[in-house]
Design an enzyme around this catalytic site. Structure first.
Site, short mmCIF file in Angstrom:
data_model
loop_
_atom_site.label_atom_id
_atom_site.label_comp_id
_atom_site.label_asym_id
_atom_site.label_seq_id
_atom_site.Cartn_x
_atom_site.Cartn_y
_atom_site.Cartn_z
N TYR A 32 64.76 -27.39 -42.48
CA TYR A 32 63.48 -26.88 -41.98
C TYR A 32 62.32 -27.68 -42.60
O TYR A 32 62.27 -27.88 -43.82
CB TYR A 32 63.38 -25.39 -42.33
N ARG B 176 52.53 -3.92 -55.46
CA ARG B 176 53.06 -5.27 -55.68
C ARG B 176 54.39 -5.17 -56.43
O ARG B 176 55.35 -5.88 -56.15
CB ARG B 176 52.06 -6.15 -56.44
N LYS C 203 62.35 -14.55 -37.86
CA LYS C 203 63.18 -15.00 -36.75
C LYS C 203 64.11 -13.85 -36.30
O LYS C 203 63.62 -12.79 -35.97
CB LYS C 203 63.92 -16.27 -37.13
N ASP D 144 69.97 -21.11 -46.60
CA ASP D 144 69.00 -20.59 -45.64
C ASP D 144 69.81 -20.13 -44.42
O ASP D 144 70.33 -20.95 -43.67
CB ASP D 144 68.00 -21.70 -45.29
C1 LIG Z 1 60.83 -20.35 -39.93
C2 LIG Z 1 61.79 -20.85 -40.94
C3 LIG Z 1 61.47 -20.88 -42.30
C4 LIG Z 1 60.11 -20.48 -42.83
O1 LIG Z 1 59.83 -19.14 -42.63
P1 LIG Z 1 58.36 -18.53 -42.37
O2 LIG Z 1 58.65 -17.09 -42.14
O3 LIG Z 1 57.77 -19.24 -41.21
O4 LIG Z 1 57.56 -18.76 -43.62
C5 LIG Z 1 62.45 -21.32 -43.18
N1 LIG Z 1 63.66 -21.73 -42.75
C6 LIG Z 1 63.98 -21.72 -41.45
C7 LIG Z 1 65.35 -22.19 -41.02
C8 LIG Z 1 63.08 -21.28 -40.49
O5 LIG Z 1 63.42 -21.30 -39.19
#
Ligand SMILES: *Cc1c(COP(=O)(O)O)cnc(C)c1O
Length: 379
Positions: free
Chosen positions: A98, A46, A195, A170
């Site tokens: 998001y 961890r 992603k 983000d």
């Molecule tokens: C998918 C996504 C998230 C969240 O991520 P997870 O891996 O599903 O927890 C946050 N911001 C954006 C723009 C996303 O596409």
């Protein structure tokens, strides 16, 4: 070094134990001490793990930061970043973001005495007016999901930093290959590595990268204290995915741009939201801030909900699924899928209506993708 070289090598050298060229998966919870009071470089997974460490170094290098941290999911990365805030703090958040971030802020952070305020950050005057003495953070996402609206990161970073307010971006939609928020003055980059960064739809993961060493140390403390870190096997998969990030992004970008141009001329389509098109209202900002457009965008069908349902049930190569950024093409209706949890009036006000379709264009041959869409549009 250039991005493509860093993607293959950053954070990784031949393994000191056996010279393995690929980063080994240290699938262990704990590490033996050399003697009492003499731990090795790692003691408990961890707190730190060599496979995770390699990924974290690689992420920092790709974003041009000094510290990267890898998390179990994108939401775990967000929760860790938001743990910097305390009761009484005010956070300014872009109003088009998001859905999971919206939920975390409104249903969890707000109950802890942290006050999120949703503002349209395309309007810099509105941002200036929103700052208060207790504002600690500005949270941005660009391009936005699913309408591909853009935020001027440099201008936002300047307004915030002159008030000693932290900025977060983000950067999930473009990946560090096409957008470098830290170089534009943003303090913290956040990713859902689920992603494009991993890119193969086989891992959920998240990341934070910062260009401030003290902030990086705070995130490291929080990651360990909260236990939000990524698992070694997932880190291995993300590292493996990153090696082809430049190649994949080029392919996503070229395919998506070709499909966007083609859709714009299609008689069944009423609008295409893609920052690479001349019709995009922020085309100039896109050119200035982004090196490419990625593979995800949205468009509207004439004939509304019924036309969208017919179309989505007829596609064969595109999978009807949420998520984005994988090598395979996905398609969805935000109204009933990714954005269904947003209150209806908020969706309508944002322009997320039933005629809207979001696609994540994969790296298949573009002719096959267009043929699939064309056949389904005529269904
Ligand atoms: C998918 C996504 C998230 C969240 O991520 P997870 O891996 O599903 O927890 C946050 N911001 C954006 C723009 C996303 O596409």
């Amino acid at each position: 070094m250039q991005f493509a070289t860093l993607a293959v090598h950053a954070g990784q050298g031949p393994d000191p134990a056996f010279g393995a060229v690929m980063q080994p998966i240290y699938q262990t919870s704990t590490f033996a001490f050399r003697a009492v009071g003499e731990p090795g470089p790692f003691d408990y997974s961890r707190t730190g793990n060599p496979t995770r460490h390699a990924l974290e170094e690689c992420l920092a290098a790709l974003e041009g930061g000094v510290r990267g941290l890898a998390f179990a999911t994108g939401m775990a990365a967000e929760a860790t970043a938001l743990a910097l805030l305390q009761a009484g703090d005010h956070i300014i958040v872009h109003d088009d973001l998001y859905g999971g971030t919206y939920r975390l802020l409104t249903s969890i952070m707000a109950n802890k005495g942290i006050e999120p305020e949703f503002v349209n950050l395309r309007d810099l005057k509105a941002l200036e007016a929103a700052f208060r003495p207790n504002t600690r953070m500005v949270w941005t996402e660009t391009p936005t999901n699913p309408l591909m609206n853009l935020l001027d990161l440099e201008a936002i970073a300047e307004l915030a930093s002159s008030r000693s307010v932290l900025t977060v971006c983000d950067n999930t939609f473009l990946s560090p290959y096409y957008q470098s928020p830290l170089a534009l003055g943003i303090d913290i980059v956040m990713h859902s590595t689920t992603k494009y960064i991993n890119g193969h739809s086989d891992v959920v993961g998240g990341a934070l990268v910062t260009r401030d060493a003290a902030l990086g140390e705070q995130f490291y403390f929080l990651q360990n204290a909260m236990g939000t870190c990524a698992a070694p096997h997932d880190c291995f998969l993300v590292l493996r995915g990153i090696k082809t990030l430049p190649l994949r992004m080029e392919a996503h970008n070229a395919n998506a741009l070709a499909i966007a141009h083609w859709l714009e001329a299609h008689p069944s389509v009423s609008a295409v939201h893609h920052p690479g098109l001349d019709s995009h209202p922020q085309r100039e900002l896109a050119r200035r801030q982004m090196r490419g457009f990625g593979g995800t965008f949205s468009f509207r069908l004439k004939g509304g909900d019924a036309a969208v349902q017919r179309f989505l049930n007829a596609v064969k190569l595109f999978a009807l699924a949420e998520s984005l950024g994988g090598v395979e093409s996905l398609i969805e209706q935000p109204w009933t899928m990714t954005h269904a949890s947003m209150p209806e009036d908020v969706r309508v006000k944002a322009g997320i209506t039933a005629d809207l379709v979001r696609i994540s264009v994969g790296i298949e041959h573009v002719d096959d993708l267009m043929a699939d869409l064309d056949r389904a549009l005529k269904a």
